[in-house]
Design a protein around this motif. Structure first.
Motif, mmCIF file in Angstrom:
data_model
loop_
_atom_site.group_PDB
_atom_site.id
_atom_site.type_symbol
_atom_site.label_atom_id
_atom_site.label_comp_id
_atom_site.label_asym_id
_atom_site.label_seq_id
_atom_site.Cartn_x
_atom_site.Cartn_y
_atom_site.Cartn_z
ATOM 1 N N GLY A 273 -4.376 -3.171 11.065
ATOM 2 C CA GLY A 273 -4.244 -3.772 9.729
ATOM 3 C C GLY A 273 -4.065 -2.776 8.601
ATOM 4 N N ARG A 274 -4.502 -1.544 8.787
ATOM 5 C CA ARG A 274 -4.395 -0.559 7.702
ATOM 6 C C ARG A 274 -2.946 -0.306 7.309
ATOM 7 N N ARG A 275 -2.712 -0.197 6.014
ATOM 8 C CA ARG A 275 -1.381 0.174 5.515
ATOM 9 C C ARG A 275 -1.557 1.255 4.450
ATOM 10 N N SER A 276 -0.522 2.014 4.210
ATOM 11 C CA SER A 276 -0.515 2.864 3.022
ATOM 12 C C SER A 276 -0.357 1.963 1.807
ATOM 13 N N ILE A 277 -1.253 2.133 0.852
ATOM 14 C CA ILE A 277 -1.232 1.314 -0.360
ATOM 15 C C ILE A 277 -0.763 2.180 -1.531
ATOM 16 N N ARG A 278 0.225 1.676 -2.251
ATOM 17 C CA ARG A 278 0.791 2.444 -3.364
ATOM 18 C C ARG A 278 0.648 1.745 -4.713
ATOM 19 N N LYS A 279 0.017 0.567 -4.691
ATOM 20 C CA LYS A 279 -0.296 -0.136 -5.944
ATOM 21 C C LYS A 279 -1.781 -0.502 -5.926
ATOM 22 N N HIS B 268 6.534 9.959 -7.422
ATOM 23 C CA HIS B 268 6.075 8.635 -7.005
ATOM 24 C C HIS B 268 4.636 8.715 -6.493
ATOM 25 N N SER B 269 4.355 9.737 -5.702
ATOM 26 C CA SER B 269 2.985 9.923 -5.207
ATOM 27 C C SER B 269 2.024 10.177 -6.369
ATOM 28 N N CYS B 270 2.513 10.931 -7.353
ATOM 29 C CA CYS B 270 1.685 11.226 -8.538
ATOM 30 C C CYS B 270 1.324 9.928 -9.260
ATOM 31 N N THR C 162 -5.837 2.747 0.614
ATOM 32 C CA THR C 162 -5.768 4.214 0.552
ATOM 33 C C THR C 162 -4.325 4.685 0.713
ATOM 34 N N LEU C 163 -4.061 5.869 0.199
ATOM 35 C CA LEU C 163 -2.782 6.539 0.462
ATOM 36 C C LEU C 163 -3.058 8.004 0.765
ATOM 37 N N TRP C 164 -2.589 8.435 1.909
ATOM 38 C CA TRP C 164 -2.688 9.854 2.347
ATOM 39 C C TRP C 164 -1.513 10.565 1.680
ATOM 40 N N ILE C 165 -1.789 11.555 0.860
ATOM 41 C CA ILE C 165 -0.728 12.177 0.050
ATOM 42 C C ILE C 165 -0.554 13.655 0.410
ATOM 43 N N GLY C 166 0.570 13.923 1.087
ATOM 44 C CA GLY C 166 0.931 15.305 1.391
ATOM 45 C C GLY C 166 1.753 15.923 0.271
ATOM 46 N N ASP C 167 2.290 15.069 -0.606
ATOM 47 C CA ASP C 167 3.117 15.582 -1.708
ATOM 48 C C ASP C 167 2.356 16.529 -2.638
ATOM 49 N N ILE C 168 1.047 16.550 -2.511
ATOM 50 C CA ILE C 168 0.271 17.486 -3.332
ATOM 51 C C ILE C 168 0.655 18.934 -2.988
ATOM 52 N N PRO D 267 3.842 -4.165 7.933
ATOM 53 C CA PRO D 267 3.733 -2.929 8.729
ATOM 54 C C PRO D 267 5.046 -2.164 8.747
ATOM 55 N N ARG D 268 4.956 -0.838 8.662
ATOM 56 C CA ARG D 268 6.150 0.005 8.812
ATOM 57 C C ARG D 268 6.485 0.083 10.296
ATOM 58 N N ARG D 269 7.779 0.198 10.575
ATOM 59 C CA ARG D 269 8.235 0.205 11.952
ATOM 60 C C ARG D 269 7.649 1.402 12.721
ATOM 61 N N ARG D 270 7.269 1.168 13.951
ATOM 62 C CA ARG D 270 6.844 2.252 14.831
ATOM 63 C C ARG D 270 7.850 2.388 15.967
ATOM 64 N N LYS D 271 8.084 3.620 16.389
ATOM 65 C CA LYS D 271 8.906 3.837 17.581
ATOM 66 C C LYS D 271 8.174 3.218 18.765
HETATM 67 C C1 LIG Z 1 0.404 13.796 6.603
HETATM 68 C C2 LIG Z 1 0.837 12.612 5.784
HETATM 69 C C3 LIG Z 1 1.361 12.832 4.532
HETATM 70 C C4 LIG Z 1 1.756 11.734 3.747
HETATM 71 N N1 LIG Z 1 2.191 11.971 2.470
HETATM 72 C C5 LIG Z 1 2.554 10.922 1.690
HETATM 73 C C6 LIG Z 1 2.924 11.148 0.338
HETATM 74 O O1 LIG Z 1 2.896 12.252 -0.176
HETATM 75 N N2 LIG Z 1 3.311 10.066 -0.390
HETATM 76 C C7 LIG Z 1 3.322 8.796 0.121
HETATM 77 O O2 LIG Z 1 3.686 7.853 -0.601
HETATM 78 N N3 LIG Z 1 2.951 8.564 1.414
HETATM 79 C C8 LIG Z 1 2.548 9.583 2.186
HETATM 80 N N4 LIG Z 1 2.111 9.358 3.469
HETATM 81 C C9 LIG Z 1 2.063 7.976 3.990
HETATM 82 C C10 LIG Z 1 3.194 7.689 4.977
HETATM 83 O O3 LIG Z 1 4.384 7.525 4.275
HETATM 84 C C11 LIG Z 1 2.807 6.423 5.769
HETATM 85 O O4 LIG Z 1 1.656 6.652 6.505
HETATM 86 C C12 LIG Z 1 3.934 5.992 6.742
HETATM 87 O O5 LIG Z 1 5.084 5.612 6.028
HETATM 88 C C13 LIG Z 1 3.504 4.805 7.631
HETATM 89 O O6 LIG Z 1 3.084 3.716 6.831
HETATM 90 P P1 LIG Z 1 1.615 3.104 6.970
HETATM 91 O O7 LIG Z 1 0.628 4.167 6.564
HETATM 92 O O8 LIG Z 1 1.592 1.923 6.008
HETATM 93 O O9 LIG Z 1 1.420 2.685 8.382
HETATM 94 C C14 LIG Z 1 1.687 10.415 4.262
HETATM 95 C C15 LIG Z 1 1.134 10.222 5.532
HETATM 96 C C16 LIG Z 1 0.691 11.303 6.279
HETATM 97 C C17 LIG Z 1 0.044 11.058 7.633
#
Ligand SMILES: Cc1cc2nc3c(=O)[nH]c(=O)nc-3n(C[C@H](O)[C@H](O)[C@H](O)COP(=O)(O)O)c2cc1C
Length: 183
Positions: free
Chosen positions: A9-15, A83-85, A130-136, A168-172
């Motif tokens: 169920g977890r997704r990356s949330i951007r809003k 966008h990440s910012c 939550t959003l995991w942000i590597g763009d930092i 959900p985002r597509r998975r291989k």
């Molecule tokens: C190492 C890592 C770095 C990521 N960096 C960013 C980021 O900088 N900005 C962003 O919007 N999403 C970032 N994401 C989120 C991914 O885009 C996201 O996990 C992927 O598209 C799959 O979507 P889901 O998390 O909803 O399953 C990152 C995820 C990971 C694991």
């Protein structure tokens, strides 16, 4: 929450909603984070939790750093980082995640990534987004200098109450990413 439900169920949330997140929920998620496995049980993770003005100051610093990078190297240099910012600005909590990298092992980063994933799943189970942000990493040296830490930067996690419900985002498929070698 059932583990499968959290994983699926977890997704990356951007809003995010502007509503504050109780500190207790952040602490519960961090408790889950520090239960992760780690290289030689080194527990190389460190967390800097930013809320309120401290968070605002940090996101302003990040945006200004990105502006400067673009002035020097052109707009494309920041990639998706603006966008990440924006996500970081919207989320009421930002957590900077560090890797102490005490032994300079390549595996130490894996410990920190495992902790981040535990955090995301626990936060999701509590209703948080939550959003995991590597763009930092666009502001890698600047962020380390900003906090004056002797560690490596790993990520920022934006945390808040979700204001979207993404599909959900597509998975291989499993067959594409896995091989079984038998005997
Ligand atoms: C190492 C890592 C770095 C990521 N960096 C960013 C980021 O900088 N900005 C962003 O919007 N999403 C970032 N994401 C989120 C991914 O885009 C996201 O996990 C992927 O598209 C799959 O979507 P889901 O998390 O909803 O399953 C990152 C995820 C990971 C694991």
């Amino acid at each position: 929450m059932d583990l499968d439900k959290a994983i699926m169920g977890r997704r990356s949330i951007r809003k995010f909603q502007s509503r504050e997140v109780p500190r207790e929920l952040i602490e519960q998620s961090l408790q889950a984070a520090i239960c992760a496995p780690s290289a030689k049980n080194g527990q190389q993770w460190r967390f800097t939790v930013l809320t309120g003005e401290a968070k605002q100051k940090f996101t302003t610093f990040f945006r200004e750093t990105l502006d400067r990078i673009c002035e020097e190297a052109g707009k494309q240099a920041a990639g998706s980082a603006f966008h990440s910012c924006k996500c970081m600005e919207e989320a009421p909590v930002n957590i900077v995640v560090w890797n102490t990298s005490e032994n300079n092992w390549e595996t130490e980063i894996h410990s920190v990534a495992a902790a981040i994933q535990n955090f995301l799943l626990k936060a999701y189970s509590l209703g948080l987004g939550t959003l995991w942000i590597g763009d930092i990493f666009h502001a890698y040296t600047e962020t380390i200098a900003y906090f004056n830490k002797p560690w490596k930067l790993t990520a920022v996690i934006a945390v808040g109450w979700p204001d979207e419900n993404p599909s959900p985002r597509r998975r291989k498929p499993l067959e594409e990413v896995t091989e079984f070698i038998v005997s």
